[in-house]
Design a protein around this motif. Structure first.
Motif, PDB file in Angstrom:
ATOM      1  N   VAL A   1      79.728 -24.616 -26.829  1.00 51.50           N
ATOM      2  CA  VAL A   1      79.016 -23.643 -27.665  1.00 51.50           C
ATOM      3  C   VAL A   1      79.649 -22.265 -27.519  1.00 51.50           C
ATOM      4  CG1 VAL A   1      76.798 -22.488 -28.026  1.00 51.50           C
ATOM      5  CG2 VAL A   1      76.863 -24.947 -27.568  1.00 51.50           C
ATOM      6  N   LEU A   2      79.957 -21.881 -26.288  1.00 56.46           N
ATOM      7  CA  LEU A   2      80.560 -20.572 -26.042  1.00 56.46           C
ATOM      8  C   LEU A   2      81.947 -20.473 -26.657  1.00 56.46           C
ATOM      9  CD1 LEU A   2      79.481 -20.140 -22.311  1.00 56.46           C
ATOM     10  CD2 LEU A   2      78.578 -18.890 -24.288  1.00 56.46           C
ATOM     11  N   SER A   3      82.741 -21.548 -26.561  1.00 56.04           N
ATOM     12  CA  SER A   3      84.083 -21.530 -27.138  1.00 56.04           C
ATOM     13  C   SER A   3      84.042 -21.340 -28.645  1.00 56.04           C
ATOM     14  CB  SER A   3      84.824 -22.820 -26.789  1.00 56.04           C
ATOM     15  OG  SER A   3      86.138 -22.805 -27.320  1.00 56.04           O
ATOM     16  N   GLN A   4      83.140 -22.054 -29.298  1.00 62.91           N
ATOM     17  CA  GLN A   4      83.049 -21.956 -30.745  1.00 62.91           C
ATOM     18  C   GLN A   4      82.531 -20.587 -31.165  1.00 62.91           C
ATOM     19  OE1 GLN A   4      84.027 -24.752 -32.815  1.00 62.91           O
ATOM     20  NE2 GLN A   4      84.169 -22.972 -34.164  1.00 62.91           N
ATOM     21  N   ARG A   5      81.576 -20.079 -30.425  1.00 64.89           N
ATOM     22  CA  ARG A   5      80.965 -18.804 -30.804  1.00 64.89           C
ATOM     23  C   ARG A   5      81.834 -17.603 -30.445  1.00 64.89           C
ATOM     24  NH1 ARG A   5      74.902 -16.654 -29.148  1.00 64.89           N
ATOM     25  NH2 ARG A   5      75.201 -14.498 -29.843  1.00 64.89           N
ATOM     26  N   ILE A   6      82.424 -17.603 -29.272  1.00 64.48           N
ATOM     27  CA  ILE A   6      83.154 -16.433 -28.788  1.00 64.48           C
ATOM     28  C   ILE A   6      84.625 -16.469 -29.194  1.00 64.48           C
ATOM     29  CG2 ILE A   6      83.741 -15.055 -26.766  1.00 64.48           C
ATOM     30  CD1 ILE A   6      80.730 -15.261 -27.431  1.00 64.48           C
ATOM     31  N   LEU A   7      85.248 -17.630 -29.052  1.00 66.13           N
ATOM     32  CA  LEU A   7      86.688 -17.743 -29.329  1.00 66.13           C
ATOM     33  C   LEU A   7      86.994 -18.307 -30.707  1.00 66.13           C
ATOM     34  CD1 LEU A   7      87.826 -19.110 -25.853  1.00 66.13           C
ATOM     35  CD2 LEU A   7      87.722 -16.725 -26.623  1.00 66.13           C
ATOM     36  N   LYS A   8      85.940 -18.761 -31.402  1.00 68.20           N
ATOM     37  CA  LYS A   8      86.087 -19.295 -32.760  1.00 68.20           C
ATOM     38  C   LYS A   8      87.008 -20.502 -32.799  1.00 68.20           C
ATOM     39  CE  LYS A   8      83.745 -15.639 -33.912  1.00 68.20           C
ATOM     40  NZ  LYS A   8      82.266 -15.740 -34.022  1.00 68.20           N
ATOM     41  N   ARG A   9      86.911 -21.350 -31.763  1.00 74.19           N
ATOM     42  CA  ARG A   9      87.729 -22.562 -31.749  1.00 74.19           C
ATOM     43  C   ARG A   9      87.001 -23.653 -30.978  1.00 74.19           C
ATOM     44  NH1 ARG A   9      91.667 -19.753 -27.510  1.00 74.19           N
ATOM     45  NH2 ARG A   9      91.181 -20.896 -25.601  1.00 74.19           N
ATOM     46  N   PRO A  10      87.280 -24.925 -31.296  1.00 76.20           N
ATOM     47  CA  PRO A  10      86.626 -26.026 -30.589  1.00 76.20           C
ATOM     48  C   PRO A  10      87.025 -26.033 -29.111  1.00 76.20           C
ATOM     49  CG  PRO A  10      87.641 -26.788 -32.632  1.00 76.20           C
ATOM     50  CD  PRO A  10      88.160 -25.401 -32.390  1.00 76.20           C
ATOM     51  N   TYR A  11      86.114 -26.512 -28.287  1.00 76.55           N
ATOM     52  CA  TYR A  11      86.383 -26.611 -26.851  1.00 76.55           C
ATOM     53  C   TYR A  11      87.105 -27.910 -26.537  1.00 76.55           C
ATOM     54  CZ  TYR A  11      85.507 -27.223 -21.858  1.00 76.55           C
ATOM     55  OH  TYR A  11      85.651 -27.440 -20.512  1.00 76.55           O
ATOM     56  N   ARG A  12      88.086 -27.826 -25.634  1.00 75.71           N
ATOM     57  CA  ARG A  12      88.782 -29.014 -25.141  1.00 75.71           C
ATOM     58  C   ARG A  12      88.625 -29.061 -23.616  1.00 75.71           C
ATOM     59  NH1 ARG A  12      92.378 -26.343 -28.265  1.00 75.71           N
ATOM     60  NH2 ARG A  12      93.590 -25.751 -26.437  1.00 75.71           N
ATOM     61  N   PRO A  13      88.547 -30.248 -23.047  1.00 70.83           N
ATOM     62  CA  PRO A  13      88.310 -30.345 -21.597  1.00 70.83           C
ATOM     63  C   PRO A  13      89.320 -29.569 -20.758  1.00 70.83           C
ATOM     64  CG  PRO A  13      88.006 -32.484 -22.634  1.00 70.83           C
ATOM     65  CD  PRO A  13      88.548 -31.577 -23.697  1.00 70.83           C
ATOM     66  N   GLU A  14      90.571 -29.478 -21.238  1.00 75.83           N
ATOM     67  CA  GLU A  14      91.586 -28.758 -20.465  1.00 75.83           C
ATOM     68  C   GLU A  14      91.596 -27.261 -20.735  1.00 75.83           C
ATOM     69  OE1 GLU A  14      93.559 -30.077 -24.316  1.00 75.83           O
ATOM     70  OE2 GLU A  14      92.105 -30.880 -22.857  1.00 75.83           O
ATOM     71  N   ASP A  15      90.749 -26.813 -21.642  1.00 71.92           N
ATOM     72  CA  ASP A  15      90.711 -25.413 -22.030  1.00 71.92           C
ATOM     73  C   ASP A  15      89.974 -24.598 -20.965  1.00 71.92           C
ATOM     74  OD1 ASP A  15      90.547 -22.962 -23.243  1.00 71.92           O
ATOM     75  OD2 ASP A  15      89.840 -23.722 -25.175  1.00 71.92           O
ATOM     76  N   ARG A  16      90.665 -23.646 -20.352  1.00 74.96           N
ATOM     77  CA  ARG A  16      90.070 -22.846 -19.283  1.00 74.96           C
ATOM     78  C   ARG A  16      89.707 -21.431 -19.745  1.00 74.96           C
ATOM     79  NH1 ARG A  16      88.165 -25.313 -15.158  1.00 74.96           N
ATOM     80  NH2 ARG A  16      88.633 -23.539 -13.798  1.00 74.96           N
ATOM     81  N   ALA A  17      89.766 -21.173 -21.034  1.00 72.62           N
ATOM     82  CA  ALA A  17      89.567 -19.816 -21.529  1.00 72.62           C
ATOM     83  C   ALA A  17      88.185 -19.268 -21.177  1.00 72.62           C
ATOM     84  CB  ALA A  17      89.785 -19.764 -23.040  1.00 72.62           C
ATOM     85  N   ILE A  18      87.125 -20.044 -21.419  1.00 69.80           N
ATOM     86  CA  ILE A  18      85.771 -19.585 -21.107  1.00 69.80           C
ATOM     87  C   ILE A  18      85.612 -19.391 -19.601  1.00 69.80           C
ATOM     88  CG2 ILE A  18      83.337 -20.226 -21.130  1.00 69.80           C
ATOM     89  CD1 ILE A  18      84.347 -19.297 -23.830  1.00 69.80           C
ATOM     90  N   ASP A  19      86.140 -20.315 -18.821  1.00 70.62           N
ATOM     91  CA  ASP A  19      86.072 -20.177 -17.365  1.00 70.62           C
ATOM     92  C   ASP A  19      86.763 -18.895 -16.900  1.00 70.62           C
ATOM     93  OD1 ASP A  19      84.796 -22.672 -17.229  1.00 70.62           O
ATOM     94  OD2 ASP A  19      86.707 -23.721 -17.146  1.00 70.62           O
ATOM     95  N   ASN A  20      87.926 -18.600 -17.498  1.00 78.11           N
ATOM     96  CA  ASN A  20      88.657 -17.390 -17.114  1.00 78.11           C
ATOM     97  C   ASN A  20      87.884 -16.131 -17.481  1.00 78.11           C
ATOM     98  OD1 ASN A  20      90.794 -18.884 -16.101  1.00 78.11           O
ATOM     99  ND2 ASN A  20      91.950 -18.828 -18.009  1.00 78.11           N
ATOM    100  N   LEU A  21      87.225 -16.148 -18.638  1.00 80.42           N
ATOM    101  CA  LEU A  21      86.426 -14.988 -19.048  1.00 80.42           C
ATOM    102  C   LEU A  21      85.267 -14.771 -18.076  1.00 80.42           C
ATOM    103  CD1 LEU A  21      86.311 -15.513 -22.918  1.00 80.42           C
ATOM    104  CD2 LEU A  21      87.422 -13.625 -21.709  1.00 80.42           C
ATOM    105  N   VAL A  22      84.586 -15.845 -17.711  1.00 77.27           N
ATOM    106  CA  VAL A  22      83.482 -15.736 -16.753  1.00 77.27           C
ATOM    107  C   VAL A  22      83.993 -15.199 -15.422  1.00 77.27           C
ATOM    108  CG1 VAL A  22      81.807 -17.059 -15.379  1.00 77.27           C
ATOM    109  CG2 VAL A  22      82.054 -17.498 -17.836  1.00 77.27           C
ATOM    110  N   HIS A  23      85.138 -15.713 -14.980  1.00 79.17           N
ATOM    111  CA  HIS A  23      85.736 -15.243 -13.716  1.00 79.17           C
ATOM    112  C   HIS A  23      86.003 -13.743 -13.780  1.00 79.17           C
ATOM    113  CE1 HIS A  23      88.245 -15.203 -10.131  1.00 79.17           C
ATOM    114  NE2 HIS A  23      89.202 -14.621 -10.835  1.00 79.17           N
ATOM    115  N   ASN A  24      86.554 -13.267 -14.894  1.00 82.64           N
ATOM    116  CA  ASN A  24      86.865 -11.845 -15.031  1.00 82.64           C
ATOM    117  C   ASN A  24      85.597 -10.992 -15.026  1.00 82.64           C
ATOM    118  OD1 ASN A  24      89.571 -12.445 -15.195  1.00 82.64           O
ATOM    119  ND2 ASN A  24      89.644 -12.400 -17.432  1.00 82.64           N
TER     120      ASN A  24
END
Length: 264
Positions: A210-233
């Motif tokens: 849900v966060l990937s689609q809403r924030i990054l405007k792209r489907p989430y993939r299991p190997e996608d670490r973008a949301i995790d990296n944003l939370v970490h930051n």
């Protein structure tokens, strides 16, 4: 050349804009132009000045960081390549010391670079060549979306709130989170959007998809670490262990906002 000569007049013949949006400060906005090509840098600065802005020009990364440390700026126009330095690799250093919007100027059309840039601190990308009119329009749009980095000199300091919980404040219009000392956290636009999405349902986990689609405007993939990296930051910017208590990981469900540090 950086600017589109077919659609833009030379700096000396640019029509001055009748008005500008600069927040509540009475001073013109300060724009830092970081460009190692002298001709391009001078042209960018001349266009911004023709539209009533203060343009400070530097030609390398170290000078840019020194300029920001010396005096706050309202926006940074940063060329992606400064000699052999790829600004994307060092961008978190700049984001950590200024809340100003950072606009990357690049000739690189790779989507991967734009995604990485947005995740590590950039607020926007401008593709070369760009017309002077579009440059000014983009700069003005960013200035309207943020509170002034340099408060008006006559503005009195706000009284200290009574409780720790009240000291944390979200200024949604300015897209900022203000800490107990009144200073904004240096969140990127993407990090702010993610935090706001989690705060809509405090304590309730929000799925990464849900966060990937809403924030990054792209489907989430299991190997996608973008949301995790944003939370970490975001956690780092709230400060060490305190940050981990702001956003908690809910196993197999996602992330949840659990309150600002010290909130009761």
């Amino acid at each position: 050349m950086t600017l589109n000569e077919d659609t833009d007049p030379t700096p000396g013949r640019i029509e001055r804009a009748p008005e500008r949006d600069t927040g509540t400060s009475s001073e013109p906005p300060r724009i830092l132009v970081v460009e190692d090509d002298d001709a391009i840098g001078e042209e960018l600065a001349a266009i911004l000045q023709a539209y009533g802005m203060q343009a400070l020009r530097v030609a390398d990364w170290d000078s840019a960081m020194q300029a920001i440390a010396a005096a706050p700026v309202d926006l940074v126009i940063l060329d992606q390549w400064l000699g052999r330095v790829d600004a994307l690799t060092v961008l978190p250093q700049m984001r950590a010391v200024t809340p100003a919007h950072i606009v990357i100027l690049t000739g690189n059309k790779a989507e991967s670079d734009r995604i990485v840039g947005l995740e590590v601190g950039a607020d926007d990308f401008l593709q070369k060549p760009i017309s002077g009119r579009e440059l000014v329009a983009r700069v003005r749009a960013h200035l309207r979306r943020q509170a002034p980095a340099r408060p008006a000199a006559a503005e009195p300091p706000a009284p200290a709130p009574a409780t720790t919980a009240e000291r944390w404040r979200v200024a949604e219009g300015a897209r900022r989170v203000l800490g107990p000392d009144g200073e904004p956290l240096p969140l990127t636009g993407t990090e702010f959007d993610l935090l706001m999405a989690l705060m809509e349902t405090p304590g309730e986990p929000v799925d990464r998809a849900v966060l990937s689609q809403r924030i990054l405007k792209r489907p989430y993939r299991p190997e996608d670490r973008a949301i995790d990296n944003l939370v970490h930051n975001i956690r780092l910017k709230f400060g060490g262990e305190r940050g981990a208590s702001v956003i908690t990981t809910v196993r197999n469900k996602g992330y949840a906002f659990t309150g600002f540090p010290g909130a009761v």
